[in-house]
Write a protein that holds these residues in place. Structure first.
Motif, PDB file in Angstrom:
ATOM      1  N   TYR A 107       0.826  -1.135   0.075  1.00  0.00           N
ATOM      2  CA  TYR A 107      -0.060  -0.012  -0.060  1.00  0.00           C
ATOM      3  C   TYR A 107       0.908   1.176   0.132  1.00  0.00           C
ATOM      4  N   PRO A 108       0.792   2.066  -0.768  1.00  0.00           N
ATOM      5  CA  PRO A 108       1.425   3.532  -0.719  1.00  0.00           C
ATOM      6  C   PRO A 108       1.458   4.209   0.573  1.00  0.00           C
ATOM      7  N   GLU A 109       0.616   3.958   1.393  1.00  0.00           N
ATOM      8  CA  GLU A 109       0.495   4.783   2.560  1.00  0.00           C
ATOM      9  C   GLU A 109       1.720   3.966   3.748  1.00  0.00           C
ATOM     10  N   PHE A 110       1.746   2.765   3.509  1.00  0.00           N
ATOM     11  CA  PHE A 110       2.709   2.076   4.474  1.00  0.00           C
ATOM     12  C   PHE A 110       4.175   2.155   3.760  1.00  0.00           C
ATOM     13  N   LEU A 111       4.222   2.235   2.503  1.00  0.00           N
ATOM     14  CA  LEU A 111       5.295   2.227   1.736  1.00  0.00           C
ATOM     15  C   LEU A 111       6.010   3.661   2.101  1.00  0.00           C
ATOM     16  N   SER A 112       5.084   4.670   2.186  1.00  0.00           N
ATOM     17  CA  SER A 112       5.741   6.081   2.511  1.00  0.00           C
ATOM     18  C   SER A 112       6.137   5.926   4.251  1.00  0.00           C
ATOM     19  N   ILE A 113       5.392   5.391   4.951  1.00  0.00           N
ATOM     20  CA  ILE A 113       5.948   5.148   6.337  1.00  0.00           C
ATOM     21  C   ILE A 113       7.183   4.561   6.522  1.00  0.00           C
ATOM     22  N   LEU A 114       7.369   3.278   5.734  1.00  0.00           N
ATOM     23  CA  LEU A 114       8.554   2.668   6.022  1.00  0.00           C
ATOM     24  C   LEU A 114       9.634   3.363   5.330  1.00  0.00           C
ATOM     25  N   ARG A 115       9.651   4.147   4.336  1.00  0.00           N
ATOM     26  CA  ARG A 115      10.681   4.884   3.872  1.00  0.00           C
ATOM     27  C   ARG A 115      11.155   5.950   4.596  1.00  0.00           C
ATOM     28  N   ARG A 116      10.115   6.668   5.458  1.00  0.00           N
ATOM     29  CA  ARG A 116      10.431   7.546   6.253  1.00  0.00           C
ATOM     30  C   ARG A 116      10.968   7.302   7.527  1.00  0.00           C
ATOM     31  N   VAL A 117      11.106   5.662   7.931  1.00  0.00           N
ATOM     32  CA  VAL A 117      11.919   5.104   9.011  1.00  0.00           C
ATOM     33  C   VAL A 117      13.550   5.297   8.662  1.00  0.00           C
ATOM     34  N   ARG A 118      13.796   5.412   7.207  1.00  0.00           N
ATOM     35  CA  ARG A 118      15.218   5.500   6.964  1.00  0.00           C
ATOM     36  C   ARG A 118      15.676   6.867   7.509  1.00  0.00           C
ATOM     37  N   LYS A 119      14.808   7.815   7.697  1.00  0.00           N
ATOM     38  CA  LYS A 119      15.392   9.311   7.976  1.00  0.00           C
ATOM     39  C   LYS A 119      15.090   9.534   9.611  1.00  0.00           C
ATOM     40  N   HIS A 120      14.779   8.437  10.206  1.00  0.00           N
ATOM     41  CA  HIS A 120      14.571   8.776  11.744  1.00  0.00           C
ATOM     42  C   HIS A 120      14.976   7.706  12.630  1.00  0.00           C
ATOM     43  N   GLU A 121      16.180   7.831  13.032  1.00  0.00           N
ATOM     44  CA  GLU A 121      16.948   6.927  13.572  1.00  0.00           C
ATOM     45  C   GLU A 121      16.320   6.526  14.927  1.00  0.00           C
ATOM     46  N   HIS A 122      15.471   7.260  15.566  1.00  0.00           N
ATOM     47  CA  HIS A 122      15.024   6.904  16.920  1.00  0.00           C
ATOM     48  C   HIS A 122      13.829   5.763  16.786  1.00  0.00           C
ATOM     49  N   VAL A 123      13.515   5.546  15.269  1.00  0.00           N
ATOM     50  CA  VAL A 123      12.311   4.753  15.126  1.00  0.00           C
ATOM     51  C   VAL A 123      12.738   3.481  14.390  1.00  0.00           C
ATOM     52  N   MET A 124      12.339   2.378  14.803  1.00  0.00           N
ATOM     53  CA  MET A 124      12.664   1.176  14.168  1.00  0.00           C
ATOM     54  C   MET A 124      11.424   0.465  13.660  1.00  0.00           C
ATOM     55  N   VAL A 139       9.616 -14.455   2.144  1.00  0.00           N
ATOM     56  CA  VAL A 139       8.842 -13.654   1.065  1.00  0.00           C
ATOM     57  C   VAL A 139       8.871 -12.481   1.498  1.00  0.00           C
ATOM     58  N   TRP A 140       8.828 -11.794   2.622  1.00  0.00           N
ATOM     59  CA  TRP A 140       8.904 -10.410   3.096  1.00  0.00           C
ATOM     60  C   TRP A 140       9.975  -9.857   3.218  1.00  0.00           C
ATOM     61  N   GLU A 141      11.321 -10.763   3.290  1.00  0.00           N
ATOM     62  CA  GLU A 141      12.523 -10.263   3.237  1.00  0.00           C
ATOM     63  C   GLU A 141      12.821  -9.665   1.705  1.00  0.00           C
ATOM     64  N   LEU A 142      12.597 -10.791   0.796  1.00  0.00           N
ATOM     65  CA  LEU A 142      12.527 -10.220  -0.502  1.00  0.00           C
ATOM     66  C   LEU A 142      11.554  -9.066  -1.047  1.00  0.00           C
ATOM     67  N   VAL A 143      10.412  -8.828  -0.301  1.00  0.00           N
ATOM     68  CA  VAL A 143       9.490  -7.745  -0.692  1.00  0.00           C
ATOM     69  C   VAL A 143      10.410  -6.573  -0.236  1.00  0.00           C
ATOM     70  N   MET A 144      10.812  -6.668   0.790  1.00  0.00           N
ATOM     71  CA  MET A 144      11.595  -5.292   1.554  1.00  0.00           C
ATOM     72  C   MET A 144      12.927  -4.899   0.589  1.00  0.00           C
ATOM     73  N   GLU A 145      13.405  -6.219   0.288  1.00  0.00           N
ATOM     74  CA  GLU A 145      14.631  -5.825  -0.584  1.00  0.00           C
ATOM     75  C   GLU A 145      14.381  -5.100  -1.988  1.00  0.00           C
ATOM     76  N   LYS A 146      13.434  -5.581  -2.361  1.00  0.00           N
ATOM     77  CA  LYS A 146      12.808  -5.087  -3.672  1.00  0.00           C
ATOM     78  C   LYS A 146      12.452  -3.527  -3.583  1.00  0.00           C
ATOM     79  N   GLU A 147      11.975  -3.134  -2.324  1.00  0.00           N
ATOM     80  CA  GLU A 147      11.796  -1.804  -2.305  1.00  0.00           C
ATOM     81  C   GLU A 147      12.938  -0.975  -1.642  1.00  0.00           C
ATOM     82  N   ASP A 148      14.189  -1.749  -1.419  1.00  0.00           N
ATOM     83  CA  ASP A 148      15.126  -1.010  -1.023  1.00  0.00           C
ATOM     84  C   ASP A 148      15.154  -0.650   0.610  1.00  0.00           C
TER      85      ASP A 148
END
Length: 700
Positions: free
Chosen positions: A319-336, A347-356
């Motif tokens: 979902y675009p909404e979750f993809l946006s949230i997950l990408r924002r995690v890269r910029k906020h070191e206090h959030v995992m 499967v989900w490791e591969l999905v996340m690798e696909k989305e960098d």
């Protein structure tokens, strides 16, 4: 949530059937050494852990007094099947009652010389009972020699060729049955003395025994600890927030478990046809044992497991909404960010690798039986509790779509129910949510629980109603909840800064010409306004009977459990505003408190809500001291704590301050303010609020 066609809420709270006992079958052709192995196991296995059974002996005991196997062999085939089923059922029930694992020696088929095919004596009860099968595979020539030399039993003389055909067919059929039923099947090739073979089997039996749900849970928590340690080592900032996501039908509209079975199947899967995994859940519910059986199925798929996982991951769109949230995690070191899935980790490791996102989003999940652990609803809840508790004490926001996610969502500081298209969403989630919210508050107070919902896409019909389950818009950057995920205003902070009514109310408090009684009256009005505008929505209302002007009784409303509410005026500046709160809630207890020690256990006993009132919150130190005092007492651990203030400094509510962190972490801790202020000025003398309220400007 993976595998979720129509989860039942009772599945999460209590399995539909008792926990299935571990029953290990020792199989092999007559003469393979089953009885000898059983004798060694009987002398070696602790009686407090395992029960050892010779299947034929149990059957003989069921024949009754003065009867035995000879009488059993005289029965019709139909009667024999009944006794065989009675025997394995008795073994299962005994192990169920005792809590012991059972080890049973038995026969799968008999194949007399000259017959075109063997006669299978395995029953449906065997298939439903055994959790593991160890097959003693013996070379046909060795087996033939053993049978010829047997001095105890009279064995039919058959050729090595016949024994080889018999053994191969028996192993083939058992392997197929095991795959279909989720039974763990292993062959042990005999190249050692029977005593050594028994030792090998003993090791495996002990290994099977330790595959308990408790041990699995410990391994899951250990994985959480390792994950936090690794993430912390890579970051320069203390982690304060964990975003925990279910995977299937939460991050994406698809169910990757079903997609996996579609890909590996040799034929197209019907729209309403159950996958092998779904069949197991349909029969056994979403129990630990059912998830174990599914993991065993993944271990025996026809195609290469890795290649199927890659094929599934390739077609998964987040979902675009979750993809946006997950990408924002890269910029906020206090959030995992952590994905916790009952489905396929790979499967989900591969999905996340696909989305960098592979380095930034961690996956806790299962797969085939060789994985370190199995993820269940209890595991998901345990992951959240581990994050929230010591030594991490993180604020946790969890996202999930179905009843299996509900314990995780409720355990989090804030839980968001992902609501998808009506045709694909869980049918039983509506009732599960209604029950969960009802257990928290039978009066349907709109915000007395930690659950919210998000609609994906935003045009779908909400769950329940938006009063009981408020909607958050993950696509709207101005949504307070969305902002709070990465350090914006916490969702437990409510204020009226931009409302016209608030501007009117705050004017006299900022007027340097107003002090003393007039200013105290202005603060009193603010207290009443915040109580009626925010606290009533936060805590909820209940009906009460009042006399109507026409002489009959009618329904009125008051604060939910108003008589079980304590208003604490933080002296001295909080007293006028506290009186205004008391005007709105006249049944509440009123307490003056100069220090936290003024709050005693009897002020909290049997209370539902504590309202702390102060005129200004600067750095939050005073509020935090009172909160710590209240939470340290047994009577105050679970009380809903609401802080009411006229002005709150914005900086104090940020993630870098303890007040801000607690507002994001403690679901029963809220801060209500008339306005937020960027001004860090601390008043003194004539500018101090307390002095202005009580005319003591000259004394400071």
């Amino acid at each position: 949530m993976c595998f979720e066609a129509d989860q039942s809420p009772t599945t999460v709270a209590a399995p539909p059937t008792p926990v299935k006992p571990i029953i290990i079958g020792i199989y092999g052709l007559p003469g393979s050494g089953k009885s000898t192995v059983l004798e060694h196991l009987t002398s070696s296995v602790p009686s407090k852990t395992f029960a050892v059974y010779e299947g034929s002996s149990v059957i003989a005991s069921l024949m009754g007094p003065n009867r035995g196997l000879g009488d059993f062999h005289a029965l019709t085939e139909e009667e024999k099947t009944r006794y065989r089923e009675l025997a394995i059922t008795q073994i299962r029930d005994e192990c169920q009652r005792s809590g012991l694992a059972g080890v049973v020696a038995g026969h799968y088929m008999f194949w007399p010389r000259g017959s075109e095919q063997g006669t299978v004596v395995w029953t449906k009860a065997d298939q439903d009972t055994f959790t593991h099968i160890i097959y003693l595979q013996v070379a046909a020539e060795t087996l033939c020699r053993r049978r010829q030399r047997d001095q105890v039993r009279q064995r039919e003389a058959v050729t090595p060729g016949h024994l080889h055909t018999w053994q191969e067919e028996e192993m083939r059929q058992l392997d197929t049955l095991a795959k279909d039923s989720g039974i763990r099947f292993e062959c042990l090739k005999d190249g050692t003395p029977v005593e050594h073979l028994a030792s090998k089997i003993l090791q495996k039996v002990h290994g099977f025994r330790t595959e308990s749900e408790h041990c699995n849970h410990i391994r899951v928590l250990a994985a959480v600890d390792e994950m936090v340690a690794n993430v912390t080592a890579c970051r320069n900032t203390k982690i304060t927030t964990a975003l925990v996501f279910d995977a299937d039908k939460t991050l994406t509209a698809k169910d990757t478990g079903r997609e996996f079975w579609k890909c590996q199947s040799s034929r197209p899967l019907g729209k309403h046809e159950l996958t092998p995994a779904e069949k197991i859940f349909r029969e056994h519910g979403y129990t630990y044992e059912a998830f174990r059986q599914v993991a065993m199925l993944y271990n025996n798929v026809q195609r290469d497991f890795e290649s199927v996982c890659k094929e599934v991951a390739k077609d998964i769109t987040l979902y675009p909404e979750f993809l946006s949230i997950l990408r924002r995690v890269r910029k906020h070191e206090h959030v995992m960010a952590v994905v916790v899935t009952c489905g396929l980790r790979r499967v989900w490791e591969l999905v996340m690798e696909k989305e960098d996102l592979g380095r930034h989003v961690k996956i806790i999940g299962g797969g085939d039986i060789r994985e370190k652990f199995i993820i269940t609803a209890k595991s998901k809840e345990g992951v959240v509790n581990r994050f929230r508790g010591p030594p991490y004490d993180l604020r946790v926001v969890a996202f999930g779509d179905g009843p299996l996610d509900l314990p995780m969502l409720q355990a989090a500081d804030e839980g968001v129910v992902v609501v998808g298209e009506e045709l694909t969403r869980s049918k039983s989630m509506e009732n599960a949510l209604s029950m969960a919210i009802g257990q928290v508050n039978t009066n349907d107070a709109p915000h007395s629980h930690n659950l919210r919902q998000t609609l994906l896409p935003y045009t779908v019909t909400p769950r329940l109603d938006t009063a009981r389950l408020p909607v958050v818009d993950l696509s709207d950057p101005t949504d307070p909840f969305n902002q709070s995920l990465f350090g914006g205003p916490p969702s437990n902070l409510l204020h009226a800064s931009n409302r016209p009514s608030a501007r009117l109310l705050m004017t006299p408090t900022r007027d340097a010409n107003i002090s003393g009684p007039a200013l105290r009256e202005a603060h009193r009005r603010i207290g009443w306004y915040l109580a009626t505008e925010f606290i009533t929505s936060l805590i909820g209302l209940e009906e009460c009977s009042i006399p109507h002007v026409q002489g009959h009784a009618t329904a009125g409303h008051r604060l939910l459990r108003e008589q079980d509410t304590t208003i604490v005026a933080l002296m001295r500046g909080g007293e006028p505003m506290a009186f205004g709160v008391n005007d709105a809630f006249p049944l509440a207890m009123f307490l003056h408190a100069k220090t936290p020690e003024d709050v005693k256990p009897h002020h909290l006993s049997n209370q539902h809500t504590i309202i702390l009132v102060d005129s200004v919150v600067n750095n939050g130190k005073t509020v935090l001291e009172f909160r710590e005092r209240i939470r340290a007492m047994d009577e105050g651990k679970d009380i809903h704590l609401v802080v009411v203030a006229g002005v709150v400094q914005v900086e104090a509510t940020g993630t870098g301050h303890e007040l801000g962190r607690l507002l994001r972490k403690d679901g029963k801790f809220h801060l209500l303010a008339l306005r937020m202020s960027e001004n860090k000025f601390t008043g003194r003398g004539g500018t101090d609020t307390g002095n202005r309220l009580f005319g003591t400007m000259r004394l400071d």
